[in-house]
Write a protein that holds these residues in place. Sequence first.
Motif, mmCIF file in Angstrom:
data_model
loop_
_atom_site.group_PDB
_atom_site.id
_atom_site.type_symbol
_atom_site.label_atom_id
_atom_site.label_comp_id
_atom_site.label_asym_id
_atom_site.label_seq_id
_atom_site.Cartn_x
_atom_site.Cartn_y
_atom_site.Cartn_z
ATOM 1 N N CYS A 51 0.840 -1.197 0.000
ATOM 2 C CA CYS A 51 0.000 0.000 0.000
ATOM 3 C C CYS A 51 0.877 1.249 0.000
ATOM 4 O O CYS A 51 0.613 2.226 0.695
ATOM 5 N N GLY A 52 1.949 1.179 -0.771
ATOM 6 C CA GLY A 52 2.858 2.312 -0.917
ATOM 7 C C GLY A 52 3.849 2.021 -2.019
ATOM 8 O O GLY A 52 3.922 0.892 -2.538
ATOM 9 N N ASN A 53 4.615 3.025 -2.402
ATOM 10 C CA ASN A 53 5.573 2.866 -3.488
ATOM 11 C C ASN A 53 6.826 2.128 -3.052
ATOM 12 O O ASN A 53 7.151 2.039 -1.865
ATOM 13 N N SER A 54 7.527 1.643 -4.036
ATOM 14 C CA SER A 54 8.803 0.981 -3.806
ATOM 15 C C SER A 54 9.905 2.040 -3.633
ATOM 16 O O SER A 54 9.647 3.236 -3.653
ATOM 17 N N ASN A 55 11.133 1.568 -3.421
ATOM 18 C CA ASN A 55 12.286 2.469 -3.391
ATOM 19 C C ASN A 55 13.481 1.713 -3.947
ATOM 20 O O ASN A 55 13.372 0.535 -4.318
ATOM 21 N N ALA A 56 14.610 2.399 -4.012
ATOM 22 C CA ALA A 56 15.785 1.792 -4.651
ATOM 23 C C ALA A 56 16.211 0.505 -3.953
ATOM 24 O O ALA A 56 16.597 -0.475 -4.595
ATOM 25 N N ARG A 57 16.130 0.487 -2.616
ATOM 26 C CA ARG A 57 16.544 -0.700 -1.877
ATOM 27 C C ARG A 57 15.620 -1.885 -2.178
ATOM 28 O O ARG A 57 16.079 -3.000 -2.439
ATOM 29 N N ILE A 58 14.325 -1.632 -2.137
ATOM 30 C CA ILE A 58 13.367 -2.707 -2.426
ATOM 31 C C ILE A 58 13.533 -3.188 -3.863
ATOM 32 O O ILE A 58 13.525 -4.401 -4.133
ATOM 33 N N ASP A 59 13.708 -2.244 -4.794
ATOM 34 C CA ASP A 59 13.885 -2.625 -6.195
ATOM 35 C C ASP A 59 15.121 -3.500 -6.377
ATOM 36 O O ASP A 59 15.109 -4.467 -7.156
ATOM 37 N N THR A 60 16.178 -3.175 -5.659
ATOM 38 C CA THR A 60 17.408 -3.976 -5.746
ATOM 39 C C THR A 60 17.161 -5.397 -5.254
ATOM 40 O O THR A 60 17.595 -6.374 -5.884
ATOM 41 N N ILE A 61 16.465 -5.517 -4.139
ATOM 42 C CA ILE A 61 16.182 -6.843 -3.582
ATOM 43 C C ILE A 61 15.317 -7.666 -4.535
ATOM 44 O O ILE A 61 15.617 -8.841 -4.820
ATOM 45 N N LEU A 62 14.253 -7.063 -5.047
ATOM 46 C CA LEU A 62 13.342 -7.798 -5.936
ATOM 47 C C LEU A 62 14.046 -8.222 -7.220
ATOM 48 O O LEU A 62 13.828 -9.331 -7.723
ATOM 49 N N SER A 63 14.866 -7.329 -7.754
ATOM 50 C CA SER A 63 15.609 -7.669 -8.968
ATOM 51 C C SER A 63 16.611 -8.793 -8.702
ATOM 52 O O SER A 63 16.764 -9.708 -9.519
ATOM 53 N N ARG A 64 17.284 -8.734 -7.541
ATOM 54 C CA ARG A 64 18.289 -9.754 -7.202
ATOM 55 C C ARG A 64 17.672 -11.144 -7.111
ATOM 56 O O ARG A 64 18.288 -12.141 -7.508
ATOM 57 N N PHE A 65 16.422 -11.224 -6.643
ATOM 58 C CA PHE A 65 15.801 -12.539 -6.448
ATOM 59 C C PHE A 65 14.589 -12.767 -7.354
ATOM 60 O O PHE A 65 13.722 -13.589 -7.065
ATOM 61 N N HIS A 66 14.562 -12.036 -8.465
ATOM 62 C CA HIS A 66 13.622 -12.302 -9.570
ATOM 63 C C HIS A 66 12.155 -12.315 -9.120
ATOM 64 O O HIS A 66 11.382 -13.197 -9.501
ATOM 65 N N GLN A 67 11.783 -11.330 -8.311
ATOM 66 C CA GLN A 67 10.405 -11.238 -7.842
ATOM 67 C C GLN A 67 9.747 -9.963 -8.371
ATOM 68 O O GLN A 67 10.366 -8.906 -8.376
ATOM 69 N N PRO A 68 8.494 -10.054 -8.821
ATOM 70 C CA PRO A 68 7.801 -8.840 -9.265
ATOM 71 C C PRO A 68 7.385 -7.992 -8.070
ATOM 72 O O PRO A 68 7.249 -8.489 -6.945
ATOM 73 N N LEU A 69 7.192 -6.722 -8.317
ATOM 74 C CA LEU A 69 6.696 -5.830 -7.275
ATOM 75 C C LEU A 69 5.268 -6.247 -6.916
ATOM 76 O O LEU A 69 4.438 -6.442 -7.798
ATOM 77 N N PRO A 70 4.964 -6.414 -5.640
ATOM 78 C CA PRO A 70 3.607 -6.824 -5.257
ATOM 79 C C PRO A 70 2.531 -5.867 -5.762
ATOM 80 O O PRO A 70 2.791 -4.693 -6.028
ATOM 81 N N LEU A 71 1.333 -6.401 -5.857
ATOM 82 C CA LEU A 71 0.177 -5.632 -6.313
ATOM 83 C C LEU A 71 -0.053 -4.408 -5.436
ATOM 84 O O LEU A 71 0.008 -4.498 -4.211
ATOM 85 N N TYR A 72 -0.347 -3.266 -6.071
ATOM 86 C CA TYR A 72 -0.571 -2.037 -5.311
ATOM 87 C C TYR A 72 -2.047 -1.904 -4.948
ATOM 88 O O TYR A 72 -2.918 -1.930 -5.809
ATOM 89 N N LEU A 73 -2.332 -1.762 -3.666
ATOM 90 C CA LEU A 73 -3.682 -1.513 -3.163
ATOM 91 C C LEU A 73 -3.714 -0.113 -2.577
ATOM 92 O O LEU A 73 -3.103 0.147 -1.550
ATOM 93 N N SER A 74 -4.438 0.777 -3.220
ATOM 94 C CA SER A 74 -4.529 2.141 -2.692
ATOM 95 C C SER A 74 -5.593 2.240 -1.611
ATOM 96 O O SER A 74 -5.501 3.087 -0.718
ATOM 97 N N ASP A 75 -6.600 1.362 -1.682
ATOM 98 C CA ASP A 75 -7.722 1.444 -0.750
ATOM 99 C C ASP A 75 -8.521 0.151 -0.878
ATOM 100 O O ASP A 75 -8.890 -0.237 -1.983
ATOM 101 N N VAL A 76 -8.777 -0.524 0.230
ATOM 102 C CA VAL A 76 -9.557 -1.769 0.175
ATOM 103 C C VAL A 76 -10.970 -1.581 0.710
ATOM 104 O O VAL A 76 -11.671 -2.544 0.978
ATOM 105 N N SER A 77 -11.376 -0.311 0.875
ATOM 106 C CA SER A 77 -12.742 -0.061 1.334
ATOM 107 C C SER A 77 -13.726 -0.782 0.423
ATOM 108 O O SER A 77 -13.572 -0.757 -0.796
#
Length: 581
Positions: A51-77
Motif C-alpha cells: 500500500c505504498g511505493n517501492s524504493n531503490a533498496r526494495i527494487d534492488t532486492i526484488l531484482s536480485r531474487f527475480h520477484q515482481p513488485l507486489p500488487l498495489y492496493l490504494s484502498d480496500v474499502s
Amino acid sequence: MSSAASTTSRPEGITYVVGHKNPDADAICSAIAYAAFKEQRGEHGYVPARCGNSNARIDTILSRFHQPLPLYLSDVSPRVRDLMHGEVVSVPESATCAEALELIDRHHIRLLPVLSPRRGIVGTVSLAALGSIFVPRVTEPRLMRQVKTSLASITRALQARPLHLVSERRTEELYIRLGTMDIRTFWSISEREQIGASESIVIVGDRRDVQKRSIELGIRALVITSQLEPHPEIVEFAKEKGVSVIISPYDSATTAWVVRTASTMERVIDRKFVTIGADLRISEVRQKFSTGHQNALLVTDDDGALQGILTKSDLLKPVKTRLVLVDHNEMTQAVPGADEVSIAEVIDHHRLGVLNTQQPILFINEPVGSTCTIVADLYRREGLTPAPDVAGIMMSGLISDTLHLNSPTTTAKDGAILAWLSKIAGVDSRQLADQIFSSGSVILANPPEKVVRSDFKIYEEEGVRFAVSQVEELGFGNFWLHAKEISSALKHLREDERLAFACLLVTDINTQNSLLLVKGDAGLINRISYKHVEQDEIFDLPGIVSRKKQLIPYLGSVLKEMAADGSLPAGSSASPFKRRK
C-alpha cells in the motif's frame, strides 16, 4: 518499479497479504514470502500486495531474487461493485406492463430498470406502480377502460390466436368494451362517452349479433373469448371492413384484465431515479440510503449504461475482501479501508496496537528483529523448504530490518534463521547486506517530501498523535546537504497529517548512530535530553538505530512526563488539533 496504478477491481476468493503504509523492505519481503508459504502449504488465493511505493533498496532486492513488485492496493474499502448485482433483470422501454409483471414475478424482484435501446436508463418500474394501473377508479370509468398499446402486444399478452390483424404494430390509445349487453343498448355507453368505434376493442363471447354489429360500426379489433371459433362469415366481414379479429384463450373478465396489462409502461415508469458508480465506497452509499427513500440504486458506467443494481439488503452481505497484515498490526498503519473488511491473520514483530476483528483470527507476534524471521520460522516448523529465491527474499527483509544483525532488536533466532536461509538461497549474507545497503541513498533518490514519508508510521501515546519516519544512509553527508529542505518537508507533513509532532530518524549504517530531526511542539522538543547538533531541532542519538525498540519507548517516556505535569502538546485527546475519526 516505484509506481503503479491502483487496483479498481478485486477478484473473488483472493486474500491479500499486505504490509504497512510506506513499506520498507521487511514489509514487502514478508508479504511475498508469506504468500509463497501459503501456496506451498496448498492454500491457494494468497496474493502479495503493498500500500505504498517501492524504493531503490526494495527494487534492488526484488531484482536480485527475480520477484515482481507486489500488487498495489490504494484502498480496500468495500465498493459498490463488491456487493451489487451485476446481472440485472431489466425491461426495454417498448415492453408492456404484462411483460414487466411477468419478469417481476419470475425473478422475485421489486424494482425493474427500464432501458433504452442503448442500455441507457429511462427509469424504473415497481410492482406497486404496476398495480396502480389496475386499482379501480370509479370516478374515472373512462380511464379504467383506456389502454395504450398495439394489437401485437395484446395478442402477445393474451397468448392469443390472431385471425386477422390490421396495422398490428401501431401503438395507439384504445378503449375496452365488453359485449355483454343486449344488442339494442350495446353501443349506447360508447356514444355517451364519445368514444369512436375506431378507438374501441370489443371483447365478446359467441354472441354473433354483437360480433356483427361491432364490425359494422368499424371497431379497431374484435376479441373473441374462450377459444370460441367465429363463423367464417364473421371473419370475412371483418376482413372486408378492416377490423382485426383475435381469439383469446381466456373468459371475458380475464381477457379484459390481460388486455389492460398489455398497455405500454409510459404511465408507470418512475423517471426520478438515483444512479451511482461501481467504484463508490459502501460507506458513502449508506449515507445515500439514509437520506433518501430509495430501496435500490442503479449502478452505471462512465457512459451512463446500466452496470448493476444495489439494494438496501445488499448492504448486509459480508464483504469478501480478506487481508493478512504483515509487519504491522495497527489500523493507523494499515491500507485505507482495512477496518471495513475481513482481517484473516496478522504476522508481526511490533508492539500491539488497537485491532478489533469480528471473529477469532491467527495472530502471530514475536519479539524478533523482522517479520521475515517469523515467516521463515513457519517454514521450518512445517518442515518446508522455501525456493532459493524466496529464501533470498526473506534474507533481505531480515538483513534490512536488523541492519545485518546489528540492530538492538536482533535476537538469537534472527541469527539462526539467517544462517538457515543463507544455505538454502546459496547467498553469503554479508555480500547481500553490502548490496542492499549500497543500493542507493533514499535522500538522493527522492524529493524531500518523499524522504520524510519513507518508512513513515503514525503512533499514539498518552492521547498524542505523532509520526516517526526512518531512513538508513551510508553516513550523514547526504542528509546535511539537504537538511533545510527536509526540515521544511517534515513541517508540512506534520501539518498535513494534523500531528502534535513529527520526527525523522536518519541512521548511519556504518557507525550505528542516528540523527533525529523533530518538528512540532516546542515543549516536547525542549524535553529531549539528547545533544543538539549544528541546527535547531536536530539531535545526535549515538547508538540509537531502532525506532521500535529504542526511539518510540524514549518518546513515550517523555510524553508520560508531560502528562504527569499537565503539559501535553497539542494533538492530545483533549485537543481540537487531533484528527477526527
